[in-house]
Design a protein around this motif. Sequence first.
Motif, PDB file in Angstrom:
ATOM      1  N   ALA A  66      40.501  43.543  43.680  1.00  0.00           N
ATOM      2  CA  ALA A  66      39.951  42.524  44.576  1.00  0.00           C
ATOM      3  C   ALA A  66      39.028  41.590  43.795  1.00  0.00           C
ATOM      4  CB  ALA A  66      39.195  43.182  45.727  1.00  0.00           C
ATOM      5  N   ALA A  67      38.534  42.080  42.668  1.00  0.00           N
ATOM      6  CA  ALA A  67      37.855  41.245  41.682  1.00  0.00           C
ATOM      7  C   ALA A  67      38.463  41.598  40.332  1.00  0.00           C
ATOM      8  CB  ALA A  67      36.355  41.503  41.681  1.00  0.00           C
ATOM      9  N   ASP A  68      38.589  40.617  39.436  1.00  0.00           N
ATOM     10  CA  ASP A  68      39.171  40.886  38.118  1.00  0.00           C
ATOM     11  C   ASP A  68      38.152  41.547  37.198  1.00  0.00           C
ATOM     12  OD1 ASP A  68      41.735  39.475  38.566  1.00  0.00           O
ATOM     13  OD2 ASP A  68      40.383  37.759  38.825  1.00  0.00           O
ATOM     14  N   LEU A  69      36.904  41.081  37.357  1.00  0.00           N
ATOM     15  CA  LEU A  69      35.825  41.539  36.491  1.00  0.00           C
ATOM     16  C   LEU A  69      34.616  41.880  37.346  1.00  0.00           C
ATOM     17  CD1 LEU A  69      36.156  38.614  33.945  1.00  0.00           C
ATOM     18  CD2 LEU A  69      36.603  41.003  33.390  1.00  0.00           C
ATOM     19  N   GLY A  70      33.695  42.640  36.779  1.00  0.00           N
ATOM     20  CA  GLY A  70      32.477  42.969  37.515  1.00  0.00           C
ATOM     21  C   GLY A  70      31.299  43.119  36.577  1.00  0.00           C
ATOM     22  N   ILE A  71      30.107  42.946  37.139  1.00  0.00           N
ATOM     23  CA  ILE A  71      28.880  43.242  36.398  1.00  0.00           C
ATOM     24  C   ILE A  71      28.077  44.223  37.241  1.00  0.00           C
ATOM     25  CG2 ILE A  71      26.734  42.346  35.415  1.00  0.00           C
ATOM     26  CD1 ILE A  71      28.113  39.730  34.854  1.00  0.00           C
ATOM     27  N   VAL A  72      27.815  45.395  36.650  1.00  0.00           N
ATOM     28  CA  VAL A  72      27.190  46.478  37.411  1.00  0.00           C
ATOM     29  C   VAL A  72      26.442  47.412  36.464  1.00  0.00           C
ATOM     30  CG1 VAL A  72      29.216  47.997  37.295  1.00  0.00           C
ATOM     31  CG2 VAL A  72      27.667  48.139  39.274  1.00  0.00           C
TER      32      VAL A  72
END
Length: 221
Positions: A66-72
Amino acid sequence: MSDQFTLAVAKGRILNESLPLLAAAGIRPSEDPQKSRRLILETNVPGVRLMVIRSADVPTFVQFGAADLGIVGKDVLMEHDGEDLYEMLDLGIARCRLMVAEPSTLAATDDPAQWRRLRIATKYVHTTRRHFAAKGIQTEVIKLYGSMELAPLAGLADRIVDLVDTGNTLRANGLVEVEKITDISARLIANRAALKMRHQAVQELVNKLAAAVASAAGPGE
Ligand code: PRT
Ligand code: MG
């Protein structure tokens, strides 16, 4: 076309500290994400969108594409037990450490080398179990969603596992750090399929962010 992607960013301190890195990488949201109520923001780069979501939901959005990339945060990533997630880059922001803490009164006589069985309150249930299982220490882990520091004061558990930065929160509640589980910082993660299908766009972003991280760290670091 090939440079389109959606980046899910954990709201709160990770979003705040990500925005300067993203700006250095040439990505600026078209509205102020700290003020906007929109959950999906366009950016100055056509086809690049930001999703601002709860920290614990970032790995799920990326895992399912649902998202290609993430920041977490690495803490959230360690606690999420999904597959198809790739950690691309340590962004060096939102730094802290995941610690075992206990009342200073207990710490006065406690010896971690003698630990056999512990009762621990934490938000990080899987990570805590894994950490102690690897050392052959039995744990009874009590899941909390916040204010872990309260647990020893209220007699719910002897010890807690929580994030510590300055140590002020622990000190204010009569607790001390007794063991470090790991250092924590925010990470750029990618969905497996997105990595294949949008390889060039992802790699370009990783390179630009890596350069931004290096210059934010300053010379000598
Ligand atoms: O939804 P949730 O409450 O889980 O997160 P949030 O939306 O409130 O996010 P936010 O803004 O709190 O950021 C959470 C992420 O930031 C974490 O997943 C970490 O990766 C990172 N981070 C870095 C921290 C801290 N430092 C930190 N100090 N997250 C939380 N804290 C808390 C900690 O839990 C404790 O209560 O701050 C307190 C300790 O701080 P000191 O300075 O008193 O030691
Ligand atoms: Mg919080």
